[in-house]
Design a protein around this motif. Structure first.
Motif, PDB file in Angstrom:
ATOM      1  N   LYS A   1      21.108 -22.603 -24.291  1.00 36.15           N
ATOM      2  CA  LYS A   1      21.192 -23.740 -25.977  1.00 36.15           C
ATOM      3  C   LYS A   1      22.435 -23.942 -25.751  1.00 36.15           C
ATOM      4  N   ASP A   2      23.358 -24.027 -25.579  1.00 39.14           N
ATOM      5  CA  ASP A   2      24.987 -24.428 -25.238  1.00 39.14           C
ATOM      6  C   ASP A   2      24.446 -25.700 -24.707  1.00 39.14           C
TER       7      ASP A   2
ATOM      8  N   TRP B   1      22.329 -27.802 -26.463  1.00 36.75           N
ATOM      9  CA  TRP B   1      22.914 -28.484 -27.806  1.00 36.75           C
ATOM     10  C   TRP B   1      24.245 -29.438 -26.609  1.00 36.75           C
TER      11      TRP B   1
END
Lengths: 271, 281
Positions: free
Chosen positions: B257-258, B261
């Protein structure tokens, strides 16, 4: 001699060169001993503990630890300094002084990280201590959100995680509720059984018998007035009274007023 | 007691409660929202990109889009929009007063007349260039401030401090910041307790001169306490092996997810830079 950890000979110390804090102190501490240092406020107990931890040094007299004379110069040697810090751990009287990191975890692991202990080993020790002290829930909290009892437990954990040979504690039970006090005493006894030397300063006389096999009594003159087994020291009412460790207590039972010296030990003697 | 309307007492108590609410309450950082779930290092780096973008963009529409993105991120992170707007717009009057408002007028920004204000016979001319310059400035400030505030309220303070390390901020500096944060709280407690103690002892009314004296004495006392504490804390650090070079555990973990992003923000950054350049042409 090989078992001698600390030896202090005629140690004198004063703050700013004019406020005496220790006068002519002679102490010998052997490996595995349980030592209690008792005395009224301002009698020099904390100063002694700071000296045993190599934070301050005698103005006169000498202190040796593990066979080496302690002075400022020797702590400039990083190898000696690291080795000494691994062997001796001090729990400060005020936990707010000792807990300076943003979280409880950071505070507990601060010592071993500085001393170069492997990260995996640190994690292992951390898990063990959190379980023993029952502080797992606090691990990510900032120290300022903790109660005094929790702070003290974290402060003890932050020293114990170094696994020092000598554990020095400055009034570890001051201001704590009976249950937390009990918990800390049990922990100290277990640590001593596992081979650690325990040196505790306190004026909680009711814990002295359990946490010590030798007691040193400090007077207002910043001197040791007596040392010996806890039993003989605690029975010496005149000595305790002269050094502000017991007080004359007056109270009423129905229609009679009793006046006697008051010592917390009395409440536990018959148990 | 110090009088209820005592200016000094109210100021101190107001400042303390503001600090406690704004700096020490990690209320929003503990919520389960989009930004709270990101790695603090990646979040800090991407927010730095947003702020750089807000400084570089010269087109007000693109800047407003960036501001709208910031507000959307706040909503997705379960931040109360009213609270967020209040927290960010509080800075604007300060900037506007000294920079944006003077820039409106022809004295500072000459150009096409947009409006004329008659102030006691003096004619102040607002220019078109001045007006758009001031508008761009205010939008730029509010967008940058909003991103900075959003980062700080969606990240636990100690994590934010640790994240500073990716910007190569020296560890000693990070550690000192952490200690400041820790001890400001302790001193706030000391000030509060001191005031409670004063209230309980000095009676109902105190002449303002005596009040000032009490405050002065307390400032001196606090200074002395901080000096003593400084020495004791240093001893506590030495006792646990500190030798001038702090060692800190690296315990951040990144997830897919990081990285997703980060990818999104880089694409956006490049896109906005391209649009900005095109708008200028």
């Amino acid at each position: 001699m090989a078992n001698t950890i600390f030896e202090l000979k005629d140690v004198h110390f004063s703050y700013l060169g004019k406020y005496p804090a220790l006068r002519g102190i002679d102490i010998k501490i052997e490996k595995g001993q349980k030592i209690a240092v008792i005395g009224a406020n301002g009698s020099g107990k904390s100063t002694l503990l700071h000296m045993l931890d190599g934070l301050i040094f005698p103005e006169r007299g000498s202190i040796t630890a593990f066979g080496s004379a302690l002075n400022e110069d020797i702590f400039n040697d990083k190898v000696f300094s690291k080795d000494f810090r691994k062997k001796v751990g001090l729990v400060f009287q005020n936990p707010d002084v000792q807990l300076f990191c943003p979280t409880v975890k950071d505070d507990i692991i601060f010592g071993p990280l500085q001393l170069g202990i492997e990260e995996q080993e640190i994690e292992k020790r951390l898990e063990r201590l959190l379980a023993i002290l029952n502080i797992k829930d606090l691990v990510n909290r900032p120290p300022h959100q903790l109660s005094i009892g929790e702070k003290r437990k974290v402060a003890i954990a932050s020293t114990l995680i170094i696994e020092p040979e000598v554990l020095i504690l400055d009034e570890p039970t001051a201001g704590l509720d009976p249950l937390t006090t009990r918990h800390i005493i049990d922990l100290l006894i277990e640590e001593n059984i596992s081979g650690r030397t325990i040196i505790t300063s306190t004026h909680d006389l009711h814990i002295v018998e359990e946490i010590s096999d030798t007691v040193y009594v400090f007077s207002h003159n910043k001197q040791i007035v007596k040392s010996g087994e806890p039993d003989s020291i605690l029975k010496d009412a005149a000595l305790l009274q002269a050094n502000n460790l017991v007080h004359i207590h007056s109270h009423r039972h129905k229609d009679k007023i009793h006046i006697h010296s008051h010592i917390h030990l009395d409440h536990h003697a018959e148990g | 007691m110090l009088k209820n309307n005592n200016f000094i007492e109210r100021s101190i108590m107001g400042a303390l409660s503001f600090l406690k609410e704004s700096v020490f309450a990690d209320e929003y950082a503990l919520r389960k929202g989009l930004l709270q779930s990101l790695d603090p290092r990646i979040k800090a780096a991407t927010f730095l990109l947003f702020i750089i973008q807000a400084i570089l963009i010269k087109d007000i529409l693109i800047l407003l889009c960036l501001y709208a993105l910031c507000l959307s991120l706040a909503c997705l992170s379960k931040i109360n929009l009213g609270f967020f707007l209040k927290r960010t717009w509080i800075f604007i009057p300060l900037f506007s007063l000294f920079i944006a408002i003077p820039a409106l007028f022809s004295v500072f920004t000459p150009g096409e007349t947009l409006a004329v204000i008659d102030l006691l016979g003096f004619k102040l001319i607002i220019t078109r260039q001045g007006f758009f310059g001031a508008l761009l400035f205010v939008t730029r400030v509010i967008t940058s401030v909003s991103f900075a505030v959003l980062l700080s309220i969606t990240t636990k303070h100690f994590e934010l401090l640790k994240a500073l390390r990716i910007f190569k901020v020296p560890q000693i500096f990070v550690m000192i910041l952490g200690m400041c944060y820790r001890y400001i709280y302790l001193f706030m407690e000391i000030i509060e307790n001191t005031y409670t103690a004063i209230k309980s002892r000095v009676g109902l009314e105190v002449h303002y001169k005596r009040g000032q004296r009490i405050v002065a004495l307390n400032i001196a006392f606090l200074w002395y306490r901080s000096y003593r504490l400084n020495e004791e804390v240093y001893n506590a650090m030495l006792s646990r092996g500190y030798d001038g070079e702090p060692v800190i555990l690296h315990d951040f973990k990144t997830s897919a997810k990081d990285w997703l992003w980060l990818f999104f923000v880089i694409i956006l950054f490049m896109g906005l830079t391209y649009l900005g350049a095109k708008a200028r042409v």
